[in-house]
Design an enzyme around this catalytic site. Structure first.
Site, PDB file in Angstrom:
ATOM      1  CD  GLU A 141       7.787  30.641 -36.572  1.00 13.79           C
ATOM      2  OE1 GLU A 141       6.508  30.589 -36.785  1.00 13.79           O
ATOM      3  OE2 GLU A 141       8.196  31.566 -35.868  1.00 13.79           O
TER       4      GLU A 141
ATOM      5  CG  HIS B 250       5.746  38.002 -40.032  1.00 13.21           C
ATOM      6  ND1 HIS B 250       5.647  36.877 -40.934  1.00 13.21           N
ATOM      7  CD2 HIS B 250       5.501  37.924 -39.207  1.00 13.21           C
ATOM      8  CE1 HIS B 250       4.896  36.058 -39.950  1.00 13.21           C
ATOM      9  NE2 HIS B 250       4.805  36.627 -39.117  1.00 13.21           N
TER      10      HIS B 250
ATOM     11  CG  ASP C 239       7.343  37.078 -36.112  1.00 13.35           C
ATOM     12  OD1 ASP C 239       6.213  37.221 -36.028  1.00 13.35           O
ATOM     13  OD2 ASP C 239       7.980  35.963 -35.886  1.00 13.35           O
TER      14      ASP C 239
ATOM     15  CD  GLN D  74      -0.357  32.051 -33.429  1.00 13.49           C
ATOM     16  OE1 GLN D  74       0.111  33.150 -33.412  1.00 13.49           O
ATOM     17  NE2 GLN D  74       0.336  31.014 -33.551  1.00 13.49           N
TER      18      GLN D  74
ATOM     19  CG  HIS E  58       3.047  32.360 -39.625  1.00 12.73           C
ATOM     20  ND1 HIS E  58       2.186  33.339 -39.734  1.00 12.73           N
ATOM     21  CD2 HIS E  58       3.643  32.967 -38.287  1.00 12.73           C
ATOM     22  CE1 HIS E  58       2.228  34.317 -38.997  1.00 12.73           C
ATOM     23  NE2 HIS E  58       3.005  34.146 -37.954  1.00 12.73           N
TER      24      HIS E  58
ATOM     25  CG  HIS F  23       2.113  38.359 -34.912  1.00  6.45           C
ATOM     26  ND1 HIS F  23       1.321  37.348 -35.200  1.00  6.45           N
ATOM     27  CD2 HIS F  23       3.381  37.857 -35.460  1.00  6.45           C
ATOM     28  CE1 HIS F  23       1.860  36.450 -35.980  1.00  6.45           C
ATOM     29  NE2 HIS F  23       2.997  36.722 -36.167  1.00  6.45           N
TER      30      HIS F  23
HETATM   31 ZN   LIG Z   1       4.199  35.704 -37.039  1.00  8.24          ZN
END
Ligand SMILES: [Zn+2]
Length: 416
Positions: A215, A58, A311, A154, A212, A60
């Site tokens: 979170e 994971h 991440d 996102q 996701h 980005h």
């Molecule tokens: Zn993420």
């Protein structure tokens, strides 16, 4: 191509052995390989810990090194503020700029022995600027790294105009995995609907899934149950991942323990991002402050597959990060209270085998016939590797060295 023998390798902390590589594949393991292949080139690994390459499940890569881009100063340090800031600044990015930053991060990951990566790419962008850049990068770096691309909305499937259609278009363009962010949608119902839509798309295009998920410290955020249910009832066991699941750290035990049985039926993969979430979560707490970590110990005890991931590398969500998964392992073990000798000795799986399993990598690990992909750490055993967050000194892929590091030399003047 000739045979290369690697001798004195402490493979997976199981004791010293040797192995032979030919045409980019492992062809034999055992101390007798030297007698068998007497003309082979021999590399002495000097007893160092030898493990499969690191797998970062994971990250980005479209966000890396954008920490300074947001027009507004980061104030609260929360997830939702970071998403707002990103929304304001992402329109200005170009493909060339995204590529430039992503290559820096990929080189850094390679320097830390990472060869398998799953990157979420923001597709709530009708121009698909980042996705186009990453599809090219994926092809260009394939001799050094396998990259899976998640079509990640996102700003939501429904909270963002036509987010669901953008995810579908991204899959048609070549994304490998369906993403989602149900806890960011406006309502509980929209969140569940987004999960359902994600599963429809995954089945239509034969893709893996990685959401996701929860979170947040909100103990009422329970989209992980929807993900488990859709996985189970659609027969997609093993193909789905729930990233983050921080809210699980706040669930009451009756609910959490009920869910363990459901997770097992769904064979759900869990991805935990220790540094990211201990930074982002607990922000609404005064004291005591929560740690932002999922129930790594209980999930592991229940036989579920958990991996630790980076991440972020210097983005609006998290200011630090360098792609070194030994750092994530160090944090993950501390935050999860998993520090018995046995747990430490067995912990490298969180950043190697478990990540690769989540990514459904088939050709992984030390087996005859597998691609000769492995890394060597600068310690003799797993315990010391974890204790010293050992550096990766050699990374081999398809039998070729792709990264080699001179071990650090310490010069001293003391006389005792
Ligand atoms: Zn993420």
């Amino acid at each position: 191509m000739s045979v290369t023998i690697y001798k004195n390798a402490n493979i997976d902390n199981q004791g010293l052995t040797s192995f032979a590589v030919e045409n980019g594949k492992f062809i034999k393991f055992g101390k007798d390989v030297e007698q068998e292949y007497q003309d082979a080139k021999v590399v002495d690994l000097q007893g160092k810990l030898t493990v499969p390459p690191f797998a970062d499940a994971h990250i980005h890569l479209d966000y890396v090194y954008t920490a300074s881009l947001p027009s507004k100063e980061t104030a609260s340090g929360t997830l939702f503020e970071a998403i707002d800031n990103w929304s304001d600044s992402k329109d200005k990015l170009t493909e060339a700029e995204i590529k430039r930053r992503a290559y820096i991060a990929i080189k850094q990951q390679i320097s830390h022995g990472v060869q398998y990566v799953r990157t979420h790419i923001d597709v709530t962008d009708p121009k698909f600027t980042a996705l186009k850049a990453m599809l090219e990068i994926k092809e260009q770096v394939k001799d050094y790294m396998d990259i899976q691309i998640v079509a990640f909305p996102q700003e939501g499937y429904f909270a963002y105009k036509d987010g669901d259609k953008l995810v579908e278009e991204a899959l048609k363009m070549g994304a490998d995995v369906v993403g989602g962010i149900p806890h960011f949608e406006f309502t509980r119902e929209d969140g569940v609907r987004s999960v359902q839509k994600g599963f429809e798309l995954a089945m239509k295009y034969d893709k893996l899934l990685d959401f996701h998920c929860d979170e947040t410290d909100d103990d009422q955020s329970r989209f992980v149950e929807s993900i488990a249910a859709f996985t189970y009832f659609n027969g997609l066991q093993g193909r789905t991942a729930a990233s983050h699941t921080c809210a699980m750290g706040s669930y009451n035990n009756a609910y959490a323990f009920k869910m363990m049985t459901k997770f097992k039926k769904a064979n759900l993969n869990f991805i935990v991002c220790p540094t990211e979430n201990c930074y982002l979560q607990g922000r609404y707490d005064t004291y005591p402050k929560r740690r932002g970590i999922s129930r790594v110990d209980e999930l592991t005890e229940n036989g579920l597959n958990v991996s630790f991931a980076q991440d972020s590398i210097s983005d609006p969500w998290y200011p630090l990060g360098n792609g070194n998964l030994m750092h994530q392992l160090d944090f993950g073990l501390h935050l999860s209270h998993m520090m018995s000798v046995e747990q430490i000795n067995n912990s490298l799986k969180f950043v190697t085998y478990n990540g690769a399993k989540t990514l459904c990598v088939k050709d992984y690990g030390f087996k005859v016939g597998n691609s000769a992909n492995f890394v060597v750490l600068n310690e003799d055993n797993a315990f010391d590797a974890v204790r010293n967050t050992a550096s990766t000194i050699l990374s081999v892929r398809n039998g070729n060295i792709i990264m080699q590091k001179e071990p650090e030399k310490v010069l001293t003047t003391y006389k005792f």
